[in-house]
Design a protein around this motif. Structure first.
Motif, PDB file in Angstrom:
ATOM      1  N   PRO A   9       0.807  -1.227   0.000  1.00 34.32           N
ATOM      2  CA  PRO A   9       0.000   0.000   0.000  1.00 34.32           C
ATOM      3  C   PRO A   9       0.842   1.280   0.000  1.00 34.32           C
ATOM      4  O   PRO A   9       0.505   2.249  -0.682  1.00 34.32           O
ATOM      5  CB  PRO A   9      -0.831  -0.125   1.272  1.00 34.32           C
ATOM      6  N   ASP A  10       1.962   1.277   0.742  1.00 34.31           N
ATOM      7  CA  ASP A  10       2.810   2.482   0.785  1.00 34.31           C
ATOM      8  C   ASP A  10       3.421   2.784  -0.581  1.00 34.31           C
ATOM      9  O   ASP A  10       3.546   3.945  -0.972  1.00 34.31           O
ATOM     10  CB  ASP A  10       3.946   2.307   1.805  1.00 34.31           C
ATOM     11  N   ALA A  11       3.816   1.728  -1.286  1.00 31.55           N
ATOM     12  CA  ALA A  11       4.418   1.930  -2.618  1.00 31.55           C
ATOM     13  C   ALA A  11       3.364   2.483  -3.572  1.00 31.55           C
ATOM     14  O   ALA A  11       3.635   3.404  -4.365  1.00 31.55           O
ATOM     15  CB  ALA A  11       4.982   0.598  -3.140  1.00 31.55           C
ATOM     16  N   LEU A  12       2.149   1.966  -3.496  1.00 31.76           N
ATOM     17  CA  LEU A  12       1.064   2.474  -4.358  1.00 31.76           C
ATOM     18  C   LEU A  12       0.754   3.930  -4.017  1.00 31.76           C
ATOM     19  O   LEU A  12       0.549   4.753  -4.909  1.00 31.76           O
ATOM     20  CB  LEU A  12      -0.200   1.628  -4.178  1.00 31.76           C
ATOM     21  N   ALA A  13       0.742   4.238  -2.723  1.00 33.73           N
ATOM     22  CA  ALA A  13       0.436   5.616  -2.304  1.00 33.73           C
ATOM     23  C   ALA A  13       1.497   6.572  -2.840  1.00 33.73           C
ATOM     24  O   ALA A  13       1.175   7.676  -3.308  1.00 33.73           O
ATOM     25  CB  ALA A  13       0.358   5.688  -0.781  1.00 33.73           C
ATOM     26  N   MET A  14       2.767   6.153  -2.807  1.00 38.35           N
ATOM     27  CA  MET A  14       3.842   7.024  -3.314  1.00 38.35           C
ATOM     28  C   MET A  14       3.719   7.225  -4.815  1.00 38.35           C
ATOM     29  O   MET A  14       3.887   8.329  -5.333  1.00 38.35           O
ATOM     30  CB  MET A  14       5.213   6.418  -2.980  1.00 38.35           C
ATOM     31  N   THR A  15       3.416   6.145  -5.524  1.00 36.39           N
ATOM     32  CA  THR A  15       3.244   6.260  -6.980  1.00 36.39           C
ATOM     33  C   THR A  15       2.062   7.166  -7.306  1.00 36.39           C
ATOM     34  O   THR A  15       2.146   8.019  -8.194  1.00 36.39           O
ATOM     35  CB  THR A  15       3.031   4.861  -7.603  1.00 36.39           C
ATOM     36  N   ALA A  16       0.967   6.992  -6.570  1.00 37.20           N
ATOM     37  CA  ALA A  16      -0.223   7.814  -6.820  1.00 37.20           C
ATOM     38  C   ALA A  16       0.088   9.290  -6.593  1.00 37.20           C
ATOM     39  O   ALA A  16      -0.319  10.154  -7.379  1.00 37.20           O
ATOM     40  CB  ALA A  16      -1.371   7.367  -5.924  1.00 37.20           C
ATOM     41  N   GLU A  17       0.833   9.574  -5.539  1.00 37.68           N
ATOM     42  CA  GLU A  17       1.183  10.965  -5.219  1.00 37.68           C
ATOM     43  C   GLU A  17       2.017  11.568  -6.350  1.00 37.68           C
ATOM     44  O   GLU A  17       1.772  12.696  -6.794  1.00 37.68           O
ATOM     45  CB  GLU A  17       1.966  10.975  -3.898  1.00 37.68           C
ATOM     46  N   LYS A  18       2.978  10.773  -6.822  1.00 39.05           N
ATOM     47  CA  LYS A  18       3.867  11.237  -7.911  1.00 39.05           C
ATOM     48  C   LYS A  18       3.042  11.538  -9.171  1.00 39.05           C
ATOM     49  O   LYS A  18       3.247  12.550  -9.823  1.00 39.05           O
ATOM     50  CB  LYS A  18       4.878  10.114  -8.175  1.00 39.05           C
ATOM     51  N   ILE A  19       2.108  10.670  -9.475  1.00 37.70           N
ATOM     52  CA  ILE A  19       1.295  10.869 -10.693  1.00 37.70           C
ATOM     53  C   ILE A  19       0.353  12.055 -10.512  1.00 37.70           C
ATOM     54  O   ILE A  19       0.245  12.911 -11.414  1.00 37.70           O
ATOM     55  CB  ILE A  19       0.516   9.576 -11.049  1.00 37.70           C
ATOM     56  N   ARG A  20      -0.313  12.118  -9.370  1.00 35.42           N
ATOM     57  CA  ARG A  20      -1.264  13.243  -9.147  1.00 35.42           C
ATOM     58  C   ARG A  20      -0.550  14.580  -9.286  1.00 35.42           C
ATOM     59  O   ARG A  20      -1.106  15.537  -9.825  1.00 35.42           O
ATOM     60  CB  ARG A  20      -1.914  13.117  -7.764  1.00 35.42           C
ATOM     61  N   ALA A  21       0.700  14.636  -8.820  1.00 33.06           N
ATOM     62  CA  ALA A  21       1.453  15.896  -8.882  1.00 33.06           C
ATOM     63  C   ALA A  21       1.725  16.321 -10.316  1.00 33.06           C
ATOM     64  O   ALA A  21       2.000  17.494 -10.573  1.00 33.06           O
ATOM     65  CB  ALA A  21       2.761  15.757  -8.108  1.00 33.06           C
ATOM     66  N   SER A  22       1.664  15.363 -11.246  1.00 28.48           N
ATOM     67  CA  SER A  22       1.993  15.691 -12.641  1.00 28.48           C
ATOM     68  C   SER A  22       0.747  15.891 -13.503  1.00 28.48           C
ATOM     69  O   SER A  22       0.848  16.170 -14.700  1.00 28.48           O
ATOM     70  CB  SER A  22       2.846  14.574 -13.246  1.00 28.48           C
ATOM     71  N   LEU A  23      -0.430  15.755 -12.915  1.00 27.80           N
ATOM     72  CA  LEU A  23      -1.662  15.864 -13.729  1.00 27.80           C
ATOM     73  C   LEU A  23      -2.123  17.316 -13.836  1.00 27.80           C
ATOM     74  O   LEU A  23      -1.875  18.123 -12.976  1.00 27.80           O
ATOM     75  CB  LEU A  23      -2.781  15.001 -13.130  1.00 27.80           C
TER      76      LEU A  23
END
Ligand code: AMP
Length: 139
Positions: free
Chosen positions: A125-139
């Motif tokens: 879950p932590d790895a998914l949360a980090m990936t999601a944060e990275k992607i959201r920041a670029s949208l």
């Protein structure tokens, strides 16, 4: 056309009954990370129509869904530092579909990094949360 089960897992995500790592939402569409990612940034874009597969959605709804796929895919690719993007969509169990609510896979691909097999295991879950944060920041 296949029957639609209103209690399928993606319908539950749409109703807020099951959590997801949300990346994007509008009136017709929701995008979130696949819980068993085949690559970093593996994203699912789902329609809000009760459509089990590609053949159960209206042409207008399909247009809206694909417009979101088209808009998100290059941004996700950049966010995770991928070199290409594979777009996948399965119809029917025989074709590899496991969730019978229409969805499109966005799979960012890095040169030389093979795709993990389908449904090999849940991501941390932590790895998914980090990936999601990275992607959201670029949208
Ligand atoms: P398919 O029906 O084969 O196109 O793929 C369904 C996808 O949904 C698979 O890649 C699963 O890993 C993914 N999946 C199943 N349950 C969840 C969930 N609760 N959250 C996110 N992804 C899911």
């Amino acid at each position: 056309m296949a029957a639609y089960d209103p209690d399928n897992i993606f319908a539950k995500i749409l109703k807020g009954e099951v959590p997801c790592h949300k990346l994007y939402e509008d009136a017709d569409t929701l995008a979130f990370l696949d819980i068993m990612p085949r690559t970093e940034g593996h994203t699912l874009v789902i329609t809000k129509e009760s459509a089990p597969d590609l053949f159960g959605i209206s042409p207008q709804g399909l247009g809206k869904l694909m417009a979101v796929v088209q808009a998100l895919a290059p941004k996700i690719k950049t966010a995770v530092g991928a070199d290409g993007v594979l777009i996948q969509q399965f119809n029917g169990a025989a074709a590899g579909q496991t969730v019978f609510h229409l969805h499109v896979h966005i799979l960012p691909i890095k040169d030389g990094v093979p795709l993990r097999p389908q449904e090999t295991g849940m991501a941390e879950p932590d790895a998914l949360a980090m990936t999601a944060e990275k992607i959201r920041a670029s949208l």
